[in-house]
Design a protein around this motif. Sequence first.
Motif, PDB file in Angstrom:
ATOM      1  N   SER A 180       0.802  -1.217   0.000  1.00 13.97           N
ATOM      2  CA  SER A 180       0.000   0.000   0.000  1.00 13.97           C
ATOM      3  C   SER A 180       0.840   1.275   0.000  1.00 13.97           C
ATOM      4  O   SER A 180       0.295   2.365   0.063  1.00 13.97           O
ATOM      5  CB  SER A 180      -0.946   0.010   1.207  1.00 13.97           C
ATOM      6  OG  SER A 180      -0.192   0.053   2.406  1.00 13.97           O
ATOM      7  N   CYS A 181       2.153   1.151  -0.081  1.00  8.11           N
ATOM      8  CA  CYS A 181       3.031   2.323  -0.023  1.00  8.11           C
ATOM      9  C   CYS A 181       3.141   2.974  -1.402  1.00  8.11           C
ATOM     10  O   CYS A 181       3.694   2.397  -2.338  1.00  8.11           O
ATOM     11  CB  CYS A 181       4.418   1.921   0.485  1.00  8.11           C
ATOM     12  SG  CYS A 181       5.546   3.324   0.604  1.00  8.11           S
ATOM     13  N   ASN A 182       2.600   4.183  -1.513  1.00  5.80           N
ATOM     14  CA  ASN A 182       2.664   4.923  -2.783  1.00  5.80           C
ATOM     15  C   ASN A 182       4.099   5.193  -3.199  1.00  5.80           C
ATOM     16  O   ASN A 182       4.448   5.083  -4.380  1.00  5.80           O
ATOM     17  CB  ASN A 182       1.903   6.240  -2.658  1.00  5.80           C
ATOM     18  CG  ASN A 182       0.459   6.023  -2.325  1.00  5.80           C
ATOM     19  OD1 ASN A 182      -0.196   5.157  -2.889  1.00  5.80           O
ATOM     20  ND2 ASN A 182      -0.062   6.793  -1.383  1.00  5.80           N
ATOM     21  N   ASN A 183       4.934   5.556  -2.233  1.00 11.59           N
ATOM     22  CA  ASN A 183       6.320   5.879  -2.523  1.00 11.59           C
ATOM     23  C   ASN A 183       7.058   4.663  -3.095  1.00 11.59           C
ATOM     24  O   ASN A 183       7.765   4.770  -4.092  1.00 11.59           O
ATOM     25  CB  ASN A 183       7.007   6.392  -1.255  1.00 11.59           C
ATOM     26  CG  ASN A 183       8.423   6.840  -1.509  1.00 11.59           C
ATOM     27  OD1 ASN A 183       8.685   7.638  -2.392  1.00 11.59           O
ATOM     28  ND2 ASN A 183       9.345   6.311  -0.731  1.00 11.59           N
ATOM     29  N   LEU A 184       6.899   3.501  -2.472  1.00 12.08           N
ATOM     30  CA  LEU A 184       7.581   2.306  -2.956  1.00 12.08           C
ATOM     31  C   LEU A 184       7.105   1.933  -4.361  1.00 12.08           C
ATOM     32  O   LEU A 184       7.914   1.622  -5.237  1.00 12.08           O
ATOM     33  CB  LEU A 184       7.363   1.128  -1.991  1.00 12.08           C
ATOM     34  CG  LEU A 184       8.018  -0.195  -2.421  1.00 12.08           C
ATOM     35  CD1 LEU A 184       9.527  -0.053  -2.572  1.00 12.08           C
ATOM     36  CD2 LEU A 184       7.664  -1.291  -1.427  1.00 12.08           C
ATOM     37  N   ALA A 185       5.811   1.978  -4.583  1.00 17.01           N
ATOM     38  CA  ALA A 185       5.274   1.640  -5.903  1.00 17.01           C
ATOM     39  C   ALA A 185       5.830   2.579  -6.972  1.00 17.01           C
ATOM     40  O   ALA A 185       6.235   2.139  -8.061  1.00 17.01           O
ATOM     41  CB  ALA A 185       3.750   1.689  -5.885  1.00 17.01           C
ATOM     42  N   LEU A 186       5.876   3.868  -6.667  1.00 15.48           N
ATOM     43  CA  LEU A 186       6.389   4.853  -7.614  1.00 15.48           C
ATOM     44  C   LEU A 186       7.873   4.641  -7.874  1.00 15.48           C
ATOM     45  O   LEU A 186       8.321   4.652  -9.021  1.00 15.48           O
ATOM     46  CB  LEU A 186       6.131   6.268  -7.085  1.00 15.48           C
ATOM     47  CG  LEU A 186       6.585   7.414  -7.969  1.00 15.48           C
ATOM     48  CD1 LEU A 186       5.851   7.386  -9.298  1.00 15.48           C
ATOM     49  CD2 LEU A 186       6.339   8.730  -7.264  1.00 15.48           C
ATOM     50  N   ARG A 187       8.634   4.406  -6.819  1.00 18.82           N
ATOM     51  CA  ARG A 187      10.081   4.219  -6.978  1.00 18.82           C
ATOM     52  C   ARG A 187      10.411   2.932  -7.736  1.00 18.82           C
ATOM     53  O   ARG A 187      11.349   2.898  -8.535  1.00 18.82           O
ATOM     54  CB  ARG A 187      10.783   4.259  -5.625  1.00 18.82           C
ATOM     55  CG  ARG A 187      10.867   5.678  -5.086  1.00 18.82           C
ATOM     56  CD  ARG A 187      11.524   5.704  -3.719  1.00 18.82           C
ATOM     57  NE  ARG A 187      11.631   7.057  -3.234  1.00 18.82           N
ATOM     58  CZ  ARG A 187      12.745   7.790  -3.301  1.00 18.82           C
ATOM     59  NH1 ARG A 187      13.840   7.289  -3.824  1.00 18.82           N
ATOM     60  NH2 ARG A 187      12.760   9.018  -2.830  1.00 18.82           N
ATOM     61  N   LYS A 188       9.675   1.867  -7.472  1.00 15.33           N
ATOM     62  CA  LYS A 188       9.902   0.625  -8.213  1.00 15.33           C
ATOM     63  C   LYS A 188       9.669   0.855  -9.703  1.00 15.33           C
ATOM     64  O   LYS A 188      10.489   0.458 -10.536  1.00 15.33           O
ATOM     65  CB  LYS A 188       8.970  -0.475  -7.697  1.00 15.33           C
ATOM     66  CG  LYS A 188       9.405  -1.096  -6.391  1.00 15.33           C
ATOM     67  CD  LYS A 188       8.372  -2.030  -5.792  1.00 15.33           C
ATOM     68  CE  LYS A 188       7.859  -3.098  -6.690  1.00 15.33           C
ATOM     69  NZ  LYS A 188       6.893  -4.007  -6.029  1.00 15.33           N
ATOM     70  N   ALA A 189       8.562   1.470 -10.037  1.00 12.31           N
ATOM     71  CA  ALA A 189       8.252   1.739 -11.445  1.00 12.31           C
ATOM     72  C   ALA A 189       9.278   2.695 -12.049  1.00 12.31           C
ATOM     73  O   ALA A 189       9.707   2.510 -13.198  1.00 12.31           O
ATOM     74  CB  ALA A 189       6.840   2.302 -11.574  1.00 12.31           C
ATOM     75  N   ALA A 190       9.686   3.701 -11.287  1.00 13.33           N
ATOM     76  CA  ALA A 190      10.663   4.666 -11.792  1.00 13.33           C
ATOM     77  C   ALA A 190      12.014   4.001 -12.039  1.00 13.33           C
ATOM     78  O   ALA A 190      12.670   4.270 -13.049  1.00 13.33           O
ATOM     79  CB  ALA A 190      10.811   5.828 -10.810  1.00 13.33           C
ATOM     80  N   ARG A 191      12.446   3.123 -11.143  1.00 15.52           N
ATOM     81  CA  ARG A 191      13.713   2.413 -11.349  1.00 15.52           C
ATOM     82  C   ARG A 191      13.626   1.513 -12.585  1.00 15.52           C
ATOM     83  O   ARG A 191      14.550   1.470 -13.404  1.00 15.52           O
ATOM     84  CB  ARG A 191      14.085   1.594 -10.110  1.00 15.52           C
ATOM     85  CG  ARG A 191      14.674   2.426  -8.978  1.00 15.52           C
ATOM     86  CD  ARG A 191      15.265   1.547  -7.887  1.00 15.52           C
ATOM     87  NE  ARG A 191      14.268   0.732  -7.205  1.00 15.52           N
ATOM     88  CZ  ARG A 191      13.559   1.124  -6.152  1.00 15.52           C
ATOM     89  NH1 ARG A 191      13.734   2.323  -5.644  1.00 15.52           N
ATOM     90  NH2 ARG A 191      12.686   0.305  -5.595  1.00 15.52           N
ATOM     91  N   TYR A 192      12.530   0.801 -12.712  1.00 21.17           N
ATOM     92  CA  TYR A 192      12.325  -0.114 -13.842  1.00 21.17           C
ATOM     93  C   TYR A 192      12.336   0.645 -15.173  1.00 21.17           C
ATOM     94  O   TYR A 192      13.076   0.310 -16.104  1.00 21.17           O
ATOM     95  CB  TYR A 192      10.999  -0.853 -13.642  1.00 21.17           C
ATOM     96  CG  TYR A 192      10.563  -1.724 -14.780  1.00 21.17           C
ATOM     97  CD1 TYR A 192      11.063  -3.015 -14.913  1.00 21.17           C
ATOM     98  CD2 TYR A 192       9.644  -1.264 -15.723  1.00 21.17           C
ATOM     99  CE1 TYR A 192      10.653  -3.836 -15.968  1.00 21.17           C
ATOM    100  CE2 TYR A 192       9.237  -2.082 -16.763  1.00 21.17           C
ATOM    101  CZ  TYR A 192       9.745  -3.360 -16.882  1.00 21.17           C
ATOM    102  OH  TYR A 192       9.324  -4.157 -17.915  1.00 21.17           O
ATOM    103  N   LEU A 193      11.522   1.670 -15.258  1.00 25.37           N
ATOM    104  CA  LEU A 193      11.426   2.426 -16.502  1.00 25.37           C
ATOM    105  C   LEU A 193      12.689   3.251 -16.740  1.00 25.37           C
ATOM    106  O   LEU A 193      13.180   3.350 -17.873  1.00 25.37           O
ATOM    107  CB  LEU A 193      10.181   3.318 -16.478  1.00 25.37           C
ATOM    108  CG  LEU A 193       9.663   3.804 -17.814  1.00 25.37           C
ATOM    109  CD1 LEU A 193       9.451   2.665 -18.802  1.00 25.37           C
ATOM    110  CD2 LEU A 193       8.370   4.580 -17.625  1.00 25.37           C
ATOM    111  N   GLY A 194      13.239   3.831 -15.671  1.00 23.77           N
ATOM    112  CA  GLY A 194      14.475   4.611 -15.797  1.00 23.77           C
ATOM    113  C   GLY A 194      15.622   3.771 -16.322  1.00 23.77           C
ATOM    114  O   GLY A 194      16.382   4.205 -17.194  1.00 23.77           O
TER     115      GLY A 194
END
Length: 150
Positions: free
Chosen positions: A11-25
């Motif tokens: 449920s952590c918005n920050n973790l979800a965003l960072r995971k996606a950002a690392r993957y796409l980045g």
Amino acid sequence: MTPTPTNLADSCNNLALRKAARYLGATYDKALTPVGLRATQFSILQKLSAHGETTITSLAEMIAMDRTTMASNLKPLAREGLVTVEPSAADRRARIVTITPDGLSRMKQALPLWQDVQARFEESFGADAAAQLRASLEAVLHTGFTPWAE
């Protein structure tokens, strides 16, 4: 209902965003490797090519980055001669960033690589979903938080 430690990560918005950002980045970084740029460097060069010279502070705001991190990101670009960073004539405390002809050339070399990964992402994720994702992420920037010192 308050999340428990066992479902906090889900449920952590920050973790979800960072995971996606690392993957796409990492995907964009890999695509830009042939021209020797990282995705953040490409974004900086692209913003400078579109907006012309600007202060480090303004450039940091355009990319939603703190000024100190932006200054660190500019150092390798300046070492390679892709940007210049000079004191402002109007305010000696301000530093003006300008893309050089070599920086513009490198950004143009990277553009087809960026366009390819952009198209592949939109094909896989869906163009409408990608547009909606960008709009949602832009809305995050207007939630009222002040993450950097003002």
